[in-house]
Design a protein around this motif. Structure first.
Motif, short mmCIF file in Angstrom:
data_model
loop_
_atom_site.label_atom_id
_atom_site.label_comp_id
_atom_site.label_asym_id
_atom_site.label_seq_id
_atom_site.Cartn_x
_atom_site.Cartn_y
_atom_site.Cartn_z
N PRO A 182 1.06 -1.18 0.11
CA PRO A 182 0.01 0.02 -0.07
C PRO A 182 0.87 1.29 -0.09
O PRO A 182 2.17 1.29 0.42
CB PRO A 182 -0.73 -0.14 1.35
CG PRO A 182 -0.01 -1.02 2.41
CD PRO A 182 0.68 -1.88 1.16
N PRO A 183 0.18 2.40 -0.46
CA PRO A 183 1.06 3.69 -0.44
C PRO A 183 1.71 4.26 0.83
O PRO A 183 2.73 4.71 0.94
CB PRO A 183 0.28 4.64 -1.03
CG PRO A 183 -0.98 4.15 -1.61
CD PRO A 183 -0.96 2.78 -0.75
N GLU A 184 1.02 3.63 1.97
CA GLU A 184 1.58 4.11 3.18
C GLU A 184 2.66 3.31 3.79
O GLU A 184 3.28 3.53 4.92
CB GLU A 184 0.41 4.20 4.35
CG GLU A 184 -0.25 2.91 4.49
CD GLU A 184 -1.21 2.69 3.65
OE1 GLU A 184 -1.87 1.73 4.20
OE2 GLU A 184 -1.48 3.14 2.47
N SER A 185 3.14 2.03 3.04
CA SER A 185 3.88 1.28 3.44
C SER A 185 5.30 1.66 3.53
O SER A 185 5.69 2.60 2.64
CB SER A 185 3.82 -0.11 2.73
OG SER A 185 4.89 -0.83 2.81
N LEU A 186 6.30 1.16 4.32
CA LEU A 186 7.60 1.68 4.56
C LEU A 186 8.32 1.30 3.28
O LEU A 186 9.05 1.47 3.05
CB LEU A 186 8.17 1.10 5.78
CG LEU A 186 8.04 1.59 7.21
CD1 LEU A 186 8.56 0.65 8.36
CD2 LEU A 186 8.69 2.94 7.37
N ILE A 187 7.78 0.13 2.89
CA ILE A 187 8.32 -0.49 1.42
C ILE A 187 8.48 0.39 0.48
O ILE A 187 9.52 0.26 -0.48
CB ILE A 187 7.53 -1.82 0.85
CG1 ILE A 187 7.68 -2.85 2.09
CG2 ILE A 187 8.00 -2.31 -0.15
CD1 ILE A 187 6.75 -4.14 2.06
N GLN A 188 7.58 1.31 0.29
CA GLN A 188 7.51 2.20 -0.62
C GLN A 188 8.72 3.29 -0.72
O GLN A 188 9.21 3.82 -1.62
CB GLN A 188 6.27 2.99 -0.75
CG GLN A 188 5.05 2.34 -1.05
CD GLN A 188 5.04 1.63 -2.50
OE1 GLN A 188 5.91 1.84 -3.30
NE2 GLN A 188 4.11 0.67 -2.96
N ARG A 189 9.33 3.30 0.43
CA ARG A 189 10.36 4.19 0.79
C ARG A 189 11.94 3.58 0.59
O ARG A 189 12.97 4.09 0.74
CB ARG A 189 10.41 5.03 1.82
CG ARG A 189 9.10 6.09 2.02
CD ARG A 189 9.23 6.73 3.27
NE ARG A 189 8.36 6.01 4.18
CZ ARG A 189 8.48 6.24 5.33
NH1 ARG A 189 9.54 6.74 6.04
NH2 ARG A 189 7.67 5.68 6.45
#
Length: 449
Positions: free
Chosen positions: A438-445
């Motif tokens: 999801p967009p709020e996931s730490l994975i996106q960063r």
């Protein structure tokens, strides 16, 4: 009672790693070529790393590693999470001499290991720093523990740990030693930490957690209520030391929020990245050890292409023959190196080589077409003019051979990236799991250290 549905991220990662192991650990991997004992020894450790990544994934062991300088309270934070003293602590520097792993939570869904590490600035820190990097490589979540304004040494260590592309929580310990106003000031400073050359700060407010893992005892005054009339007089007031409870609820909640939202994805991504790195190591070592054989293979295909194009009387067919020869060369190199590859993937590598070579191959093809036209015109316009045909054929064959050399050398570079391609390859699996976050996931960063 039905068993829970398998997690998609874990299933994707397990299938990908099993495919890699089935190939790289196979005894028939080099069945078409003489076995190479040097190569077998060189890749043994990488194959073992792939087995370990798969075992960690199948057992669902989520590892959280605590890092920081000496006397910042790493061991104390871990003890506070447990609610009991599981790790040795003390007033002297360097109590933690080696990484220590303890099981925090163990149930049917996931197992959580907490890893304590030596201080990053201790004496003989070179070996310990390398050890810490190994732990960071294996960890799925990193807690970086500080105890006030961040120092240059801590900032440098943070920069290094960010290279591991793991979620990172900054744990501001010992907040009980600071007045509320100072806490907020330091908190604001931590949010503004920005590396040189970057626009975005390292941490958002959500990444910084304030804790007091072991508040010092405080003096309390105990006053007893008056006794009823006729009974003995009340004891006089007394003062005594009491130990406050740790302030750790925010960190505990943050960890479990990450686990519930991203735990399986982080576990899968970490295992896949370890396997991807092992695959690249295997490919690089294989290419280095089999350099002489690869050069012989490229030379053979250079002769094949030169001969095929030279004797072909129709110039327009030369490009088709050239493409087929190049694809066969790429597949031959992959098989020599023990890398799984399909015709589609060979075509992808060929396109990358062509783009990477830029105008070199383009000029070769223009020359080949021109020479091929001359060769065709010479034989059909004047069948007796064999000199023109032979001259054009020899020149075109030379150009074709050189283009094969360029393709072969370029293919070696791309093959060194390993066998992470394909529908279930590690690179494909990593992209699939990241896209599902999801967009709020730490994975996106994680890709923006």
């Amino acid at each position: 009672m039905t068993s829970p549905a398998p997690d998609p991220a874990l299933s994707t990662a397990i299938a990908s790693i099993q495919q890699s192991l089935n190939w790289y650990a196979s005894q028939r991997r080099h069945w078409n070529y003489p076995p190479n004992l040097e190569l077998q020894g060189a890749v043994r450790q990488d194959i073992q790393a792939m087995h370990q990544a798969l075992a960690k994934l199948e057992q669902r062991v989520f590892k959280i590693a605590a890092f920081g300088l000496v006397s910042r309270g790493k061991s104390t934070v871990i003890n506070a999470l447990f609610g009991e003293k599981r790790l040795e602590t003390g007033p002297l520097h360097g109590v933690t001499q080696w990484p220590q792993s303890v099981r925090w939570c163990n149930n049917d869904k996931i197992q959580i290991d907490l890893i304590d590490t030596p201080g990053l600035d201790e004496v003989a820190g070179g070996a310990r720093a390398a050890m810490a990097q190994t732990v960071a490589h294996q960890a799925d979540l990193i807690l970086f523990v500080i105890a006030g304004d961040i120092t240059q040494t801590e900032f440098a260590a943070l920069q290094t740990l960010r290279q591991a592309q793991k979620p990172l929580l900054l744990v501001f310990n010992k907040i009980d030693l600071y007045p509320e106003q100072d806490q907020q000031q330091i908190f604001a400073q931590l949010q503004s930490l920005t590396p040189a050359g970057e626009d975005s700060p390292i941490f958002s407010a959500e990444d910084i957690v304030l804790v007091a893992a072991e508040p010092p005892p405080i003096m309390v005054r105990v006053e007893y209520s008056n006794s009823p009339r006729g009974s003995r007089p009340s004891p006089p007031p007394e003062e005594r030391w009491e130990k406050p409870a740790p302030q750790l609820d925010q960190l505990r909640q943050k960890i479990f929020t990450i686990l519930n939202r991203d735990g399986s994805r982080l576990l899968a991504l970490n295992a896949l990245r370890q396997v991807e790195e092992a695959e690249k190591n295997i490919a690089t070592k294989t290419i280095e050890i089999r350099t002489a054989e690869a050069d012989q293979l490229i030379g053979k295909y250079m002769r094949y292409k030169a001969l095929a194009i030279a004797v072909n009387p129709i110039g327009l067919l030369d490009l088709g023959a050239s493409l087929i020869t190049d694809l066969l060369l790429i597949r031959g190199l992959a098989r020599l190196y023990g890398l799984p590859i399909t015709s589609y993937e060979a075509g992808r590598i060929w396109k990358k080589v062509v783009i990477g070579a830029g105008g070199i191959l383009l000029s070769q093809w223009v020359s080949a077409l021109f020479l091929g036209w001359q060769k065709t015109a010479g034989i059909f316009d004047n069948p007796g003019n064999l000199g023109a045909y032979v001259g054009g054929a020899v020149m075109q064959g030379g150009v074709a051979a050189y283009s094969t050399y360029i393709v072969g050398e370029g293919a070696k570079i791309y093959l060194a990236q390993g066998a992470s391609w394909g529908h279930t390859g590690t690179s494909t699996a990593i992209a699939k799991i990241k896209n599902s976050a999801p967009p709020e996931s730490l994975i996106q960063r994680l890709d923006n250290p």
